[in-house]
Design a protein around this motif. Structure first.
Motif, PDB file in Angstrom:
ATOM      1  N   VAL A  29      41.351  47.336  39.581  1.00  0.00           N
ATOM      2  CA  VAL A  29      41.919  45.996  39.724  1.00  0.00           C
ATOM      3  C   VAL A  29      43.012  45.994  40.786  1.00  0.00           C
ATOM      4  O   VAL A  29      43.952  46.794  40.724  1.00  0.00           O
ATOM      5  CB  VAL A  29      42.493  45.508  38.379  1.00  0.00           C
ATOM      6  CG1 VAL A  29      43.194  44.163  38.547  1.00  0.00           C
ATOM      7  CG2 VAL A  29      41.388  45.414  37.336  1.00  0.00           C
ATOM      8  N   SER A  30      42.884  45.109  41.748  1.00  0.00           N
ATOM      9  CA  SER A  30      43.973  44.877  42.699  1.00  0.00           C
ATOM     10  C   SER A  30      44.930  43.865  42.082  1.00  0.00           C
ATOM     11  O   SER A  30      44.508  42.944  41.372  1.00  0.00           O
ATOM     12  CB  SER A  30      43.420  44.341  44.019  1.00  0.00           C
ATOM     13  OG  SER A  30      42.565  45.295  44.623  1.00  0.00           O
ATOM     14  N   THR A  31      46.200  44.033  42.355  1.00  0.00           N
ATOM     15  CA  THR A  31      47.178  43.156  41.724  1.00  0.00           C
ATOM     16  C   THR A  31      48.158  42.627  42.757  1.00  0.00           C
ATOM     17  O   THR A  31      48.136  43.020  43.931  1.00  0.00           O
ATOM     18  CB  THR A  31      47.924  43.903  40.599  1.00  0.00           C
ATOM     19  OG1 THR A  31      48.748  42.982  39.881  1.00  0.00           O
ATOM     20  CG2 THR A  31      48.779  45.035  41.143  1.00  0.00           C
ATOM     21  N   LYS A  32      49.026  41.753  42.318  1.00  0.00           N
ATOM     22  CA  LYS A  32      50.033  41.172  43.207  1.00  0.00           C
ATOM     23  C   LYS A  32      51.042  42.230  43.634  1.00  0.00           C
ATOM     24  O   LYS A  32      51.097  43.321  43.037  1.00  0.00           O
ATOM     25  CB  LYS A  32      50.732  40.015  42.498  1.00  0.00           C
ATOM     26  CG  LYS A  32      51.496  40.413  41.247  1.00  0.00           C
ATOM     27  CD  LYS A  32      52.132  39.213  40.547  1.00  0.00           C
ATOM     28  CE  LYS A  32      51.113  38.252  39.994  1.00  0.00           C
ATOM     29  NZ  LYS A  32      51.735  37.185  39.155  1.00  0.00           N
ATOM     30  N   PRO A  33      51.853  41.979  44.636  1.00  0.00           N
ATOM     31  CA  PRO A  33      52.867  42.955  45.043  1.00  0.00           C
ATOM     32  C   PRO A  33      53.742  43.382  43.864  1.00  0.00           C
ATOM     33  O   PRO A  33      54.056  42.568  42.983  1.00  0.00           O
ATOM     34  CB  PRO A  33      53.677  42.199  46.097  1.00  0.00           C
ATOM     35  CG  PRO A  33      52.723  41.195  46.658  1.00  0.00           C
ATOM     36  CD  PRO A  33      51.863  40.778  45.501  1.00  0.00           C
ATOM     37  N   LEU A  34      54.115  44.648  43.858  1.00  0.00           N
ATOM     38  CA  LEU A  34      54.889  45.202  42.741  1.00  0.00           C
ATOM     39  C   LEU A  34      56.158  44.402  42.485  1.00  0.00           C
ATOM     40  O   LEU A  34      56.549  44.189  41.327  1.00  0.00           O
ATOM     41  CB  LEU A  34      55.228  46.668  43.036  1.00  0.00           C
ATOM     42  CG  LEU A  34      56.000  47.430  41.961  1.00  0.00           C
ATOM     43  CD1 LEU A  34      55.216  47.491  40.661  1.00  0.00           C
ATOM     44  CD2 LEU A  34      56.330  48.839  42.458  1.00  0.00           C
ATOM     45  N   SER A  35      56.800  43.940  43.538  1.00  0.00           N
ATOM     46  CA  SER A  35      58.064  43.205  43.381  1.00  0.00           C
ATOM     47  C   SER A  35      57.872  41.848  42.715  1.00  0.00           C
ATOM     48  O   SER A  35      58.850  41.193  42.337  1.00  0.00           O
ATOM     49  CB  SER A  35      58.730  43.013  44.745  1.00  0.00           C
ATOM     50  OG  SER A  35      57.889  42.265  45.609  1.00  0.00           O
ATOM     51  N   ALA A  37      55.293  41.620  40.225  1.00  0.00           N
ATOM     52  CA  ALA A  37      54.416  41.910  39.091  1.00  0.00           C
ATOM     53  C   ALA A  37      55.199  42.127  37.800  1.00  0.00           C
ATOM     54  O   ALA A  37      56.314  42.653  37.801  1.00  0.00           O
ATOM     55  CB  ALA A  37      53.576  43.144  39.391  1.00  0.00           C
ATOM     56  N   LYS A  38      54.576  41.745  36.700  1.00  0.00           N
ATOM     57  CA  LYS A  38      55.129  42.026  35.371  1.00  0.00           C
ATOM     58  C   LYS A  38      54.507  43.323  34.863  1.00  0.00           C
ATOM     59  O   LYS A  38      53.287  43.490  34.873  1.00  0.00           O
ATOM     60  CB  LYS A  38      54.828  40.887  34.403  1.00  0.00           C
ATOM     61  CG  LYS A  38      55.398  41.118  32.997  1.00  0.00           C
ATOM     62  CD  LYS A  38      55.052  39.990  32.038  1.00  0.00           C
ATOM     63  CE  LYS A  38      55.894  38.762  32.305  1.00  0.00           C
ATOM     64  NZ  LYS A  38      55.713  37.738  31.232  1.00  0.00           N
ATOM     65  N   VAL A 148      50.852  39.968  31.798  1.00  0.00           N
ATOM     66  CA  VAL A 148      51.110  41.309  32.327  1.00  0.00           C
ATOM     67  C   VAL A 148      50.168  41.561  33.499  1.00  0.00           C
ATOM     68  O   VAL A 148      48.993  41.190  33.470  1.00  0.00           O
ATOM     69  CB  VAL A 148      50.908  42.375  31.226  1.00  0.00           C
ATOM     70  CG1 VAL A 148      50.914  43.786  31.813  1.00  0.00           C
ATOM     71  CG2 VAL A 148      51.987  42.240  30.158  1.00  0.00           C
ATOM     72  N   ASP A 149      50.686  42.208  34.531  1.00  0.00           N
ATOM     73  CA  ASP A 149      49.881  42.556  35.703  1.00  0.00           C
ATOM     74  C   ASP A 149      49.558  44.042  35.767  1.00  0.00           C
ATOM     75  O   ASP A 149      48.452  44.431  36.144  1.00  0.00           O
ATOM     76  CB  ASP A 149      50.631  42.169  36.987  1.00  0.00           C
ATOM     77  CG  ASP A 149      50.959  40.697  37.048  1.00  0.00           C
ATOM     78  OD1 ASP A 149      50.017  39.887  37.064  1.00  0.00           O
ATOM     79  OD2 ASP A 149      52.162  40.359  37.062  1.00  0.00           O
ATOM     80  N   ILE A 150      50.541  44.880  35.414  1.00  0.00           N
ATOM     81  CA  ILE A 150      50.421  46.330  35.586  1.00  0.00           C
ATOM     82  C   ILE A 150      50.798  47.016  34.279  1.00  0.00           C
ATOM     83  O   ILE A 150      51.777  46.634  33.628  1.00  0.00           O
ATOM     84  CB  ILE A 150      51.348  46.827  36.712  1.00  0.00           C
ATOM     85  CG1 ILE A 150      50.955  46.175  38.049  1.00  0.00           C
ATOM     86  CG2 ILE A 150      51.314  48.350  36.826  1.00  0.00           C
ATOM     87  CD1 ILE A 150      52.003  46.342  39.129  1.00  0.00           C
ATOM     88  N   GLY A 175      40.887  43.431  33.342  1.00  0.00           N
ATOM     89  CA  GLY A 175      41.572  42.758  34.437  1.00  0.00           C
ATOM     90  C   GLY A 175      43.011  43.165  34.658  1.00  0.00           C
ATOM     91  O   GLY A 175      43.743  42.491  35.390  1.00  0.00           O
ATOM     92  N   LEU A 176      43.439  44.283  34.057  1.00  0.00           N
ATOM     93  CA  LEU A 176      44.802  44.779  34.214  1.00  0.00           C
ATOM     94  C   LEU A 176      44.807  46.006  35.122  1.00  0.00           C
ATOM     95  O   LEU A 176      43.972  46.903  34.963  1.00  0.00           O
ATOM     96  CB  LEU A 176      45.386  45.170  32.856  1.00  0.00           C
ATOM     97  CG  LEU A 176      45.612  44.035  31.859  1.00  0.00           C
ATOM     98  CD1 LEU A 176      45.653  44.572  30.432  1.00  0.00           C
ATOM     99  CD2 LEU A 176      46.911  43.293  32.181  1.00  0.00           C
ATOM    100  N   ALA A 177      45.737  46.072  36.046  1.00  0.00           N
ATOM    101  CA  ALA A 177      45.898  47.270  36.869  1.00  0.00           C
ATOM    102  C   ALA A 177      46.655  48.321  36.058  1.00  0.00           C
ATOM    103  O   ALA A 177      47.643  48.006  35.387  1.00  0.00           O
ATOM    104  CB  ALA A 177      46.663  46.945  38.145  1.00  0.00           C
TER     105      ALA A 177
END
Length: 395
Positions: A29-35, A37-38, A148-150, A175-177
């Protein structure tokens, strides 16, 4: 014979031969930028609140516990004796880096810390089927509902790598990184885990060094760097290794015998209560209570002393119903009591395996448990009764 959890070669051999489940596909899964991300933590250390019943002994408990973001009154509910429990006694962040995430959020490195985090027991069956098909997907749905993203996934015992890698597959499919922090590269490679940071740290020390914020942050930043990869599986090495032999022996003074009418181990445990309560007041948490409470520890040691002196283990006062689990849980509580107070009394840092070494080598309590264990073994008692009373490989 070497102590299993301290023998790197034995640990690698175990990881290489461990049965693991197969996954037809590695989701990535690709996710939003770490800064932005939740981030949530999922650990297989069996953590739970002081008021919760915790996890059952054995490999059949596949439920998970919810850990609120502000909860710090956590017990280490993982039952294995084959990992360094002293690290968690000194600093929960070495297993569950919640304070480090809070600091990274303040710095803007991560977007936010999740409201809830989750704990499973790592000692699962070889197929990990219940987590794969039931509790794992259920946990993933909860995290997705909380935006949650990561997910950072940590483990403790030698069986945990299989469970953390399984959870990574389940969460990515939902769907979670994910990022697995694991000491078992062999398992991560065989299971084709999406992202893994391979660390050569003793089992039980996922973030390496208790009470070392800088080191723990470096581990997390190395883990987060894996998110830059555009495809997986991807495994990276953390550049610093930690050996079980690193560090100095624990310097922790023990009281002289005060009551000659008591067995020395019983007298010792009584004399150390004030140190235990100081430790509890400082951390607001304890892992004592799986089988017995603090006030029952001296009486429990008296039972082990009787076994060491030749009495039959069924006649010293342990419940004969599930006696193996009773003794196993009792030793867990005695060892937790001593290791927690040792972190309060010790001069200097808490090195890897040093509280375990101090407990079994230096304390009257640890020595009487080893004597009872040998007495049971030499009497040809079933190994389920005595084997788990100390780390594998101890005589």
């Amino acid at each position: 014979m070497s102590v299993f959890g301290k023998d790197e070669l034995a640990m690698r051999k175990f990881a290489s031969s461990m049965p693991v489940p197969e996954f037809e596909e590695t989701h990535f899964v690709s996710t939003k930028p770490l800064s932005q991300a939740k981030v949530a933590i999922v650990t297989t250390a069996g953590l739970h609140r002081q008021s919760a019943p915790g996890f059952e002994i054995g490999d059949s408990d596949f439920h998970y516990e919810t850990l609120a973001r502000d909860s710090r009154d956590l017990k280490l509910g993982h039952h294995s004796v084959n990992f360094d429990r002293g690290g968690f006694a000194a600093d929960l962040n070495v297993v569950y880096p919640i304070d480090r995430l809070e600091e990274l959020a303040v710095e803007g490195v991560i977007g936010a810390v999740a409201e809830n985090h989750y704990a499973f027991a790592g000692n699962q069956s070889a197929t990990v089927s219940e987590i794969r098909l039931d509790s794992g997907p259920h946990c993933a749905k909860k995290m997705l509902a909380e935006n949650v993203d990561i997910v950072v996934i940590t483990g403790t015992c030698p069986l945990c790598p299989r469970t953390v890698c399984t959870l990574a597959h389940v969460f990515e499919a939902a769907g979670l990184a994910t990022i697995v922090i694991t000491r078992a590269r062999e398992v991560a490679e065989r299971m084709k885990v999406p992202r893994a940071l391979h660390t050569v740290f003793p089992p039980g020390l996922s973030l390496g060094k208790p009470r070392d914020k800088v080191f723990q942050i470096e581990v997390l930043k190395a883990a987060f760097k894996l998110l830059e990869a555009t495809q997986g599986p991807v495994i990276q090495e953390f550049p610093i290794s930690i050996s079980a032999s690193d560090g100095e022996p624990l310097v922790c003074s023990l009281p002289p015998q005060m009551n000659p009418n008591l067995h020395p181990a019983v007298d010792e445990a009584e004399a150390l209560k004030s140190a235990y309560y100081r430790a509890f007041k400082s951390t607001k948490r304890t892992s004592v209570g799986m089988q017995i409470g603090v006030d029952e520890i001296p009486q429990a040691l008296e039972k082990f002393a009787k076994i060491a002196e030749g009495e039959h283990w069924t006649e010293v006062g342990f419940s004969n119903e599930s006696i193996a689990e009773t003794m196993y849980g009792t030793v867990h509580d005695i060892r937790s009591y001593y290791e927690e107070l040792a972190c309060e009394l010790a001069d200097g840092p808490i090195g890897p395996w040093k509280t375990e070494q101090w407990f079994y080598d230096d304390t009257k309590a640890g020595q009487i448990i080893l004597q009872a264990r040998r007495a049971m073994r030499d009497s040809e008692a079933d190994s389920s009764l005595w084997f788990g009373l100390a780390t594998a490989g101890r005589e």
